[in-house]
Enzyme design. Structure first.
Site, PDB file in Angstrom:
ATOM      1  N   HIS A 124     -25.907  -4.612 -24.642  1.00  0.00           N
ATOM      2  CA  HIS A 124     -25.187  -4.877 -23.388  1.00  0.00           C
ATOM      3  C   HIS A 124     -23.731  -4.412 -23.504  1.00  0.00           C
ATOM      4  CE1 HIS A 124     -28.603  -7.017 -21.915  1.00  0.00           C
ATOM      5  NE2 HIS A 124     -28.467  -8.062 -22.718  1.00  0.00           N
ATOM      6  N   HIS A 156     -29.027  -7.407 -29.888  1.00  0.00           N
ATOM      7  CA  HIS A 156     -29.352  -7.463 -28.456  1.00  0.00           C
ATOM      8  C   HIS A 156     -28.079  -7.416 -27.616  1.00  0.00           C
ATOM      9  CE1 HIS A 156     -31.801  -8.688 -24.943  1.00  0.00           C
ATOM     10  NE2 HIS A 156     -30.697  -9.301 -24.573  1.00  0.00           N
ATOM     11  N   GLU A 157     -27.125  -8.266 -27.965  1.00  0.00           N
ATOM     12  CA  GLU A 157     -25.877  -8.322 -27.194  1.00  0.00           C
ATOM     13  C   GLU A 157     -25.046  -7.048 -27.372  1.00  0.00           C
ATOM     14  OE1 GLU A 157     -25.277 -10.575 -25.021  1.00  0.00           O
ATOM     15  OE2 GLU A 157     -27.022 -11.795 -25.558  1.00  0.00           O
TER      16      GLU A 157
END
Length: 370
Positions: free
Chosen positions: A23, A19-20
């Site tokens: 980003h 997920h990170e």
């Protein structure tokens, strides 16, 4: 227990880090300075700075985080061109939703791996017997695993529901099954008469058989990844719809003043991960896919402190034509984080109560799986 804990931490770390990473990649692509990419959660053990980014290893061995330059409205910005908040709304939206997209891609990948190695399930018109209970009417009558039921009485069956319905109508009465049996690659037909039980033991049906109309198809090896991606995408969409309906049910119950009973927190996820690890590596990979869809849907909800909450403020900025006061946005996200932590503690407490009521970890696991 130790191996279960390690698998649990590994699963959470994969979910959060992927997920990170979303980003991180998109922020770098649009020229936003990534101040830190952390593996694990603080306190920091050590780190190495490469370019503008500090890559850190932290003490709590699960998950991770990305710290973007100029992400907080109250942060002093020296390099506006590298600041997150100074980027266009389109770029900020892309950076914000990148984590959600990565979780969906992870889910598709996890399902695709499972299908590529374990084959593609497909429906057939054959009602096949795949298990028979000991001392059941089916075993006594001479049915064997692999038999295909063509008729129940005089009625042709081609689905599980048709078979179950006809057997239920025949409880306590003699009924003849026409079955197809393969012996030494030769198919033969045979009639077998038995009496389905009116009151079968718990966990068994009237006849004492487990049936399926699904068979596993193995495409050519070179084509399996493509089949895996196709069916993996379909599974991700399927679980996405189910998660959305689940959240809808939770919020609907909350508005009615009812406490949701089928919500699991970290303890429940640990139990399910432990159960999956007992089955094998592909069960764990498949479970990662399911959890990744859950994480994606949860993060896109328009709730403060989540990606969806931050996305809401960006969209609101576009609607009203100006940014929300930094102090107001920061306060809203802080309150949202407090509420999320409180909900997490409440769900964890509920899981612990269920664990105590079950009397054992194994009993709790069985309750969660059900």
């Amino acid at each position: 227990m130790l191996s279960s804990i390690l698998v649990f931490l590994l699963v959470l770390s994969i979910l959060v880090l992927v997920h990170e990473l979303g980003h991180f990649i998109v922020a770098k692509r649009f020229g936003v300075m990534v101040e830190e990419f952390g593996f694990g959660l603080p306190p920091r053990l050590f780190g190495k700075k490469i370019g503008d980014t500090l890559y850190s290893i932290n003490a709590l061995p699960f998950g991770g985080f990305v710290r973007l330059y100029g992400e907080s409205p109250e942060e002093k910005v020296t390099y506006p061109k590298k600041s997150f908040l100074k980027k266009s709304k389109r770029k900020r939206i892309a950076i914000t939703v990148a984590g959600v997209i990565m979780n969906f891609l992870l889910a598709i990948t996890a399902f695709a791996i499972t299908y590529s190695f374990n084959g593609i399930p497909k429906n057939t018109p054959d009602v096949k017997i795949v298990d028979i209970s000991t001392s059941s009417p089916a075993q006594v009558a001479g049915l064997i695993v692999g038999d295909i039921v063509r008729k129940v009485g005089k009625t042709v069956v081609s689905t599980n529901d048709e078979f179950i319905s006809l057997v239920d109508q025949s409880k306590g009465k003699k009924v003849t099954l026409e079955i197809e049996r393969t012996i030494n690659s030769e198919k033969t037909s045979k009639n077998i008469t038995l009496t389905p039980r009116e009151k079968p033991p718990e966990g068994e049906g009237p006849m004492g058989v487990v049936i399926t109309t699904t068979e596993i198809y193995y495409p050519p090896i070179i084509l399996r990844p493509f089949y895996g991606i196709y069916y993996g995408f379909k599974d991700a969409v399927f679980w996405g719809k189910n998660v959305i309906l689940g959240f809808y049910g939770i919020f609907a119950n909350l508005f009615k003043g009812q406490v949701p009973q089928d919500v699991a927190g970290p303890v429940g996820i640990f139990a399910l991960t432990s159960e999956a690890s007992k089955i094998g590596i592909f069960a764990v990979i498949n479970f990662i896919g399911i959890l990744s869809v859950n994480l994606a849907i949860l993060n896109v909800l328009p709730f403060p402190a989540l990606d969806g909450g931050r996305l809401f403020f960006i969209v609101l900025e576009g609607v009203i034509g100006k940014k929300v006061l930094p102090k107001v946005e920061a306060m809203v996200h802080t309150v949202g984080m407090i509420i999320l932590l409180a909900l997490l503690l409440a769900v964890t407490a509920h899981d612990i109560i269920r664990l105590i009521a079950a009397g054992s970890i194994s009993g709790f696991l069985q309750g969660v799986v059900k």
